[in-house]
Design a protein around this motif. Structure first.
Motif, PDB file in Angstrom:
ATOM      1  N   LYS A 142      22.318 -21.363  21.382  1.00 30.80           N
ATOM      2  CA  LYS A 142      21.886 -22.138  22.550  1.00 30.80           C
ATOM      3  C   LYS A 142      23.107 -22.560  23.349  1.00 30.80           C
ATOM      4  O   LYS A 142      24.137 -22.839  22.758  1.00 30.80           O
ATOM      5  CB  LYS A 142      21.129 -23.386  22.082  1.00 30.80           C
ATOM      6  N   PRO A 143      23.060 -22.588  24.680  1.00 30.16           N
ATOM      7  CA  PRO A 143      21.894 -22.485  25.551  1.00 30.16           C
ATOM      8  C   PRO A 143      21.579 -21.085  26.057  1.00 30.16           C
ATOM      9  O   PRO A 143      20.846 -20.946  27.033  1.00 30.16           O
ATOM     10  CB  PRO A 143      22.299 -23.390  26.713  1.00 30.16           C
ATOM     11  N   PHE A 144      22.134 -20.046  25.433  1.00 31.28           N
ATOM     12  CA  PHE A 144      21.883 -18.695  25.923  1.00 31.28           C
ATOM     13  C   PHE A 144      20.407 -18.322  25.755  1.00 31.28           C
ATOM     14  O   PHE A 144      19.775 -18.637  24.735  1.00 31.28           O
ATOM     15  CB  PHE A 144      22.769 -17.685  25.176  1.00 31.28           C
ATOM     16  N   LYS A 145      19.877 -17.657  26.739  1.00 33.56           N
ATOM     17  CA  LYS A 145      18.465 -17.269  26.747  1.00 33.56           C
ATOM     18  C   LYS A 145      18.118 -16.453  25.515  1.00 33.56           C
ATOM     19  O   LYS A 145      17.012 -16.568  24.960  1.00 33.56           O
ATOM     20  CB  LYS A 145      18.177 -16.469  28.024  1.00 33.56           C
ATOM     21  N   GLU A 146      19.042 -15.631  25.072  1.00 32.10           N
ATOM     22  CA  GLU A 146      18.832 -14.764  23.916  1.00 32.10           C
ATOM     23  C   GLU A 146      18.403 -15.556  22.682  1.00 32.10           C
ATOM     24  O   GLU A 146      17.554 -15.106  21.902  1.00 32.10           O
ATOM     25  CB  GLU A 146      20.131 -14.008  23.627  1.00 32.10           C
ATOM     26  N   ALA A 147      18.996 -16.742  22.486  1.00 36.37           N
ATOM     27  CA  ALA A 147      18.668 -17.562  21.317  1.00 36.37           C
ATOM     28  C   ALA A 147      17.203 -17.972  21.335  1.00 36.37           C
ATOM     29  O   ALA A 147      16.494 -17.871  20.322  1.00 36.37           O
ATOM     30  CB  ALA A 147      19.564 -18.798  21.280  1.00 36.37           C
ATOM     31  N   PHE A 148      16.720 -18.418  22.481  1.00 37.37           N
ATOM     32  CA  PHE A 148      15.340 -18.884  22.590  1.00 37.37           C
ATOM     33  C   PHE A 148      14.345 -17.734  22.481  1.00 37.37           C
ATOM     34  O   PHE A 148      13.296 -17.863  21.838  1.00 37.37           O
ATOM     35  CB  PHE A 148      15.146 -19.633  23.907  1.00 37.37           C
ATOM     36  N   GLU A 172      17.986 -27.730  28.853  1.00 37.95           N
ATOM     37  CA  GLU A 172      18.258 -26.840  29.987  1.00 37.95           C
ATOM     38  C   GLU A 172      18.095 -25.379  29.579  1.00 37.95           C
ATOM     39  O   GLU A 172      17.493 -24.591  30.299  1.00 37.95           O
ATOM     40  CB  GLU A 172      19.680 -27.070  30.510  1.00 37.95           C
ATOM     41  N   GLY A 173      18.659 -25.032  28.431  1.00 37.91           N
ATOM     42  CA  GLY A 173      18.575 -23.648  27.972  1.00 37.91           C
ATOM     43  C   GLY A 173      17.143 -23.192  27.795  1.00 37.91           C
ATOM     44  O   GLY A 173      16.776 -22.085  28.192  1.00 37.91           O
ATOM     45  N   ALA A 174      16.323 -24.065  27.182  1.00 36.88           N
ATOM     46  CA  ALA A 174      14.919 -23.720  26.951  1.00 36.88           C
ATOM     47  C   ALA A 174      14.153 -23.569  28.256  1.00 36.88           C
ATOM     48  O   ALA A 174      13.393 -22.611  28.446  1.00 36.88           O
ATOM     49  CB  ALA A 174      14.274 -24.783  26.073  1.00 36.88           C
ATOM     50  N   LEU A 175      14.338 -24.512  29.178  1.00 33.36           N
ATOM     51  CA  LEU A 175      13.620 -24.471  30.451  1.00 33.36           C
ATOM     52  C   LEU A 175      13.987 -23.226  31.255  1.00 33.36           C
ATOM     53  O   LEU A 175      13.123 -22.582  31.860  1.00 33.36           O
ATOM     54  CB  LEU A 175      13.915 -25.735  31.254  1.00 33.36           C
ATOM     55  N   LYS A 176      15.256 -22.874  31.251  1.00 29.78           N
ATOM     56  CA  LYS A 176      15.688 -21.686  31.981  1.00 29.78           C
ATOM     57  C   LYS A 176      15.139 -20.404  31.350  1.00 29.78           C
ATOM     58  O   LYS A 176      14.983 -19.387  32.034  1.00 29.78           O
ATOM     59  CB  LYS A 176      17.219 -21.631  32.038  1.00 29.78           C
ATOM     60  N   ALA A 177      14.858 -20.469  30.037  1.00 34.15           N
ATOM     61  CA  ALA A 177      14.294 -19.299  29.349  1.00 34.15           C
ATOM     62  C   ALA A 177      12.777 -19.244  29.470  1.00 34.15           C
ATOM     63  O   ALA A 177      12.143 -18.324  28.958  1.00 34.15           O
ATOM     64  CB  ALA A 177      14.691 -19.327  27.873  1.00 34.15           C
ATOM     65  N   GLY A 178      12.191 -20.250  30.144  1.00 34.84           N
ATOM     66  CA  GLY A 178      10.757 -20.241  30.377  1.00 34.84           C
ATOM     67  C   GLY A 178       9.933 -21.023  29.373  1.00 34.84           C
ATOM     68  O   GLY A 178       8.702 -20.988  29.412  1.00 34.84           O
ATOM     69  N   LEU A 179      10.602 -21.742  28.453  1.00 34.61           N
ATOM     70  CA  LEU A 179       9.895 -22.531  27.460  1.00 34.61           C
ATOM     71  C   LEU A 179       9.583 -23.926  27.998  1.00 34.61           C
ATOM     72  O   LEU A 179      10.186 -24.382  28.972  1.00 34.61           O
ATOM     73  CB  LEU A 179      10.732 -22.684  26.183  1.00 34.61           C
ATOM     74  N   GLN A 180       8.677 -24.612  27.324  1.00 39.46           N
ATOM     75  CA  GLN A 180       8.505 -26.036  27.532  1.00 39.46           C
ATOM     76  C   GLN A 180       9.576 -26.754  26.707  1.00 39.46           C
ATOM     77  O   GLN A 180      10.200 -26.159  25.834  1.00 39.46           O
ATOM     78  CB  GLN A 180       7.116 -26.487  27.083  1.00 39.46           C
TER      79      GLN A 180
END
Length: 224
Positions: A142-148, A172-180
């Motif tokens: 995290k916060p890389f999208k790949e992790a999420f 921030e990382g989660a939100l940018k990856a499209g998660l709640q």
């Protein structure tokens, strides 16, 4: 999707003493200044490396310290940290996990080594609530999208919720990856707004997304 350190399990500053205990156990000579620098080297490694690897960590610390510590040094420090937990976990935390387990699949997403984190969860008796532990050993942390995206597995991002205490990495990382996301912030209780909005630019447009903030983990029950 739960973070561990300072979300599920508090991380105490006194745990850094495990480095000193390891040096003594291996009969490695050091000064007080060197001990402080070693502690700093571990922290610096986390800042500049996106994946965690014991050999890379050892090389980084050796270069940082201009020393040649053996791999056993890293192994034993990590082993000791894998046993670092408080005497007990709050009943409200376990009650929250029981509640969520009955409704959702739960996993861990940690910026650390899986084996040691699993051991900490097992000591506190809460590993049974999670179907998988995703670490920073096989994917960028995290916060890389790949992790999420690794942690959500076959689910859609919008179906998943990240819960963590680090706003930049977890939220921030989660939100940018499209998660709640649910931001666990036990410190600034008086300033907490239960529902907030985060604005960011993606590849196409500027987006504004909602996230929740809690000061106690059992407040999750009121949200879901």
């Amino acid at each position: 999707i739960f973070d561990i350190d300072n979300t599920l399990i508090p991380w105490e500053s006194e745990y850094d003493k495990e480095i000193e205990k390891t040096l003594d156990e291996l009969n490695i000579q050091y000064t007080e200044r060197e001990y402080k620098e070693i502690r700093k080297a571990f922290s610096e490694y986390e800042k500049v490396n996106y994946r965690f690897d014991k050999k890379l960590m050892l090389n980084y610390i050796n270069n940082y310290m201009k020393k040649q510590y053996p791999i056993e040094f890293i192994d034993k420090v990590l082993e000791r940290w894998g046993n670092c937990v408080p005497e007990k976990i709050e009943d409200s935390v376990k009650d929250t996990l029981v509640y969520l387990k009955n409704k959702y699949e739960m996993v861990i997403l940690t910026d650390w080594f899986a084996k040691e984190q699993i051991n900490r969860l097992e000591i506190l008796g809460i590993n049974k609530y999670f179907s998988q532990v995703y670490s920073a050993e096989k994917t960028n942390r995290k916060p890389f999208k790949e992790a999420f995206l690794t942690a959500i597995a076959d689910n859609k991002p919008e179906e998943c919720i990240m819960i963590g205490d680090d706003f930049q990495r977890d939220i921030e990382g989660a939100l940018k990856a499209g998660l709640q996301a649910i931001y666990y912030n036990p410190n600034d209780i008086d300033k907490i707004e239960k529902i907030s909005y985060y604005k960011f630019n993606n590849d196409v447009e500027e987006k504004e997304v909602k996230y929740y903030t809690i000061s106690k983990l059992d407040e999750i029950i009121d949200i879901f």
